[in-house]
Design a protein around this motif. Structure first.
Motif, PDB file in Angstrom:
ATOM      1  N   GLY A   1      16.041  42.740 -46.947  1.00  0.00           N
ATOM      2  CA  GLY A   1      15.575  41.422 -46.549  1.00  0.00           C
ATOM      3  C   GLY A   1      16.124  40.970 -45.218  1.00  0.00           C
ATOM      4  O   GLY A   1      16.817  41.702 -44.517  1.00  0.00           O
ATOM      5  N   ILE A   2      15.818  39.716 -44.913  1.00  0.00           N
ATOM      6  CA  ILE A   2      16.094  39.175 -43.577  1.00  0.00           C
ATOM      7  C   ILE A   2      17.592  39.065 -43.313  1.00  0.00           C
ATOM      8  O   ILE A   2      18.033  39.134 -42.161  1.00  0.00           O
ATOM      9  N   THR A   3      18.402  38.934 -44.385  1.00  0.00           N
ATOM     10  CA  THR A   3      19.853  38.766 -44.179  1.00  0.00           C
ATOM     11  C   THR A   3      20.459  39.988 -43.508  1.00  0.00           C
ATOM     12  O   THR A   3      21.345  39.837 -42.658  1.00  0.00           O
TER      13      THR A   3
ATOM     14  N   PHE B   1      19.248  41.816 -41.311  1.00  0.00           N
ATOM     15  CA  PHE B   1      18.972  41.696 -39.883  1.00  0.00           C
ATOM     16  C   PHE B   1      19.826  40.604 -39.255  1.00  0.00           C
ATOM     17  O   PHE B   1      20.430  40.800 -38.198  1.00  0.00           O
TER      18      PHE B   1
END
Lengths: 277, 219
Positions: free
Chosen positions: B186-188, B190
């Motif tokens: 997920g975005i975390t 990144f």
């Protein structure tokens, strides 16, 4: 500089050499020539002894299909560069306007965006679009997976370029514009921005080099740019060394030409090329 | 994947990745500065072949895309019997590119000094060495602080090309690809890497600005 205009700093450093010095320079030149020649010959020799100069590694560059294939890839590179360049221009302008606005929250937000996109490698942004976004069910073509990150990462730099341009417009003009009753918006769009853009055109051209360089990351998302097509050529002809060198030279020439264009425009308009990060 | 789960599982790797990015940045920057200095001396020396060679070198390496050069060092050089480990390939690539930009910075630093100052120094009877030490180099160094700070940030961003070779342990960018090809991070995943980069860049920029304000020559 006026008294000695035309003399570059490199040459101004030295006095007119006397006979002794001239002899020393001649000897130095001879030695340097030999050293450079040894260096170049050494590289060629290394190619030769490892068999990389064999005709089979270079002959396929005589076939037109090789070049049409590379040209297709080059076209891909151009498409990504142009679209990413256009998006980053627009975004950069928006970020700059936000950064110089009179609302503190907008200034802070724009600054955060600018610092973020200037401080993150484009490869990381590409992985974001390539690996992270699809996890949220958003589907994107490979074209946008390379174009958007490249555009975003350039936009932060361009915002700072535009800001430098705005700062270069004399303050008296803003004051004059406001005193004749123009609003802040009108002052920005009618007085400051047109001049600011003229100040940064050579810089914008030189920044295109960064966009072109970033497009080479397209192979990560399997978009067929020139480097990606070169990889296909390599698997077809098993000629890795020659292909990678030829493609590198094409990129170097392309970027060199862009830089020269920016210098030419800078000379003609008398506007300096700024060098932001 | 939640942030706690993520840090529990990969927290150590993020730490190592940040340190890897940092040390590659520092080593590359030091190497680039040394090479840039040599190149700049060659470019201003009166011996033409050296000048032309260094000019050519700078044009080549400021215009080559990083990934193109990395591919050459990683895949093409071994076929020419020149073999480096992966991390050295990344550092060599970064040094070559950064040294070209570093030398351009030095050159423009030298060019900010007006020719009149050289003439004045000479008419005062300064020797060539004195002129360099007391007039040219101090002013040139003062005016390159900001560009060199920006170059340090650029070097850090360039080391992200290390994610294209199997580095062990991976650096910040490689780690994002490592985690996300194994699980849905997920975005975390990144954001953590991104914040490490941005934090370092902002810090470098802050120190550079302070230093520049202190030493800049106002004209």
């Amino acid at each position: 500089m006026s008294a000695s205009a035309g003399i570059s700093m490199r040459d101004a450093l030295y006095e007119q050499p006397g006979p002794k010095m001239r002899r020393r320079i001649r000897i130095g030149t001879a030695i340097a020539l030999v050293l450079v020649a040894i260096f170049v010959l050494g590289i060629i020799r290394q190619f030769y002894v490892t068999g990389q100069l064999d005709a089979k590694y270079w002959a396929f560059f005589l076939q037109p299909t090789t070049w049409t294939y590379l040209a297709n890839g080059f076209w891909g590179t151009v498409k990504v560069s142009v679209v990413a360049g256009a998006i980053s221009l627009a975004l950069g302008l928006v970020f700059m306007l936000g950064r110089t606005s009179s609302f503190a929250w907008l200034r802070g937000l724009s600054r955060a965006f600018i610092d973020f996109f200037r401080g993150v490698p484009s490869l990381l942004l590409i992985y974001f679009f390539f690996l992270v976004i699809p996890q949220y069910g958003i589907k994107m073509s490979s074209f946008w997976m390379i174009t958007l990150p490249v555009a975003l990462s350039a936009s932060g730099v361009l915002a700072e370029v535009f800001r430098a341009g705005v700062n270069a417009v004399p303050k008296g003009q803003t004051e004059a514009a406001i005193s004749i009753g123009l609003s802040k918006m009108q002052t920005m769009f009618k007085i400051v921005l047109p001049q600011a853009i003229r100040f940064v055109i050579p810089t914008l051209i030189s920044q295109l080099v960064i966009v072109v360089k970033d497009t080479t990351l397209a192979y990560v998302v399997s978009y067929p740019d020139m480097l990606q097509n070169a990889r296909v050529l390599i698997t077809n002809y098993d000629a890795l060394v020659s292909t990678y060198f030829v493609v590198a030279i094409i990129y170097i020439l392309l970027n060199y030409l862009i830089n020269q264009a920016s210098i030419a425009v800078s000379r003609r308009t008398g506007v300096k090329i700024l060098r932001p990060a | 994947m939640g942030i706690e789960e993520l840090l529990g599982q990969y927290g150590d790797m993020y730490g190592t990745a940040l340190l890897t990015t940092w040390w590659m940045t520092i080593v590359s920057y030091a190497g680039a500065m040394a090479l840039a200095l040599v190149l700049t001396i060659m470019r201003v020396c009166p011996i033409r072949p050296l000048r032309m060679f260094a000019d050519f070198f700078v044009q080549v390496f400021r215009n080559i895309p990083g990934i193109s050069l990395l591919i050459i060092t990683v895949y093409a050089l071994p076929k020419l019997d020149v073999i480096f480990p992966y991390d050295i390939c990344v550092i060599v690539t970064t040094i070559l590119i950064a040294s070209a930009f570093g030398s351009e910075n030095f050159m423009s630093g030298i060019n900010t000094i007006s020719v009149g100052q050289i003439e004045a120094a000479r008419s005062l009877g300064l020797t060539f060495g004195q002129m360099l030490r007391q007039v040219v180099i101090p002013q040139a160094l003062r005016s390159v602080v900001l560009p060199m700070t920006n170059l340090l940030i650029a070097v850090m961003l360039t080391t992200a090309i290390a994610s294209q070779v199997p580095m062990k342990p991976p650096e910040l960018t490689g780690l994002v690809s490592y985690i996300n090809t194994r699980s849905t991070g997920g975005i975390t995943t990144f954001l953590i890497s991104a914040l490490c980069y941005v934090g370092t860049a902002v810090f470098i920029g802050y120190v550079g600005n302070k230093l520049d304000k202190k030493v800049r020559i106002l004209r």
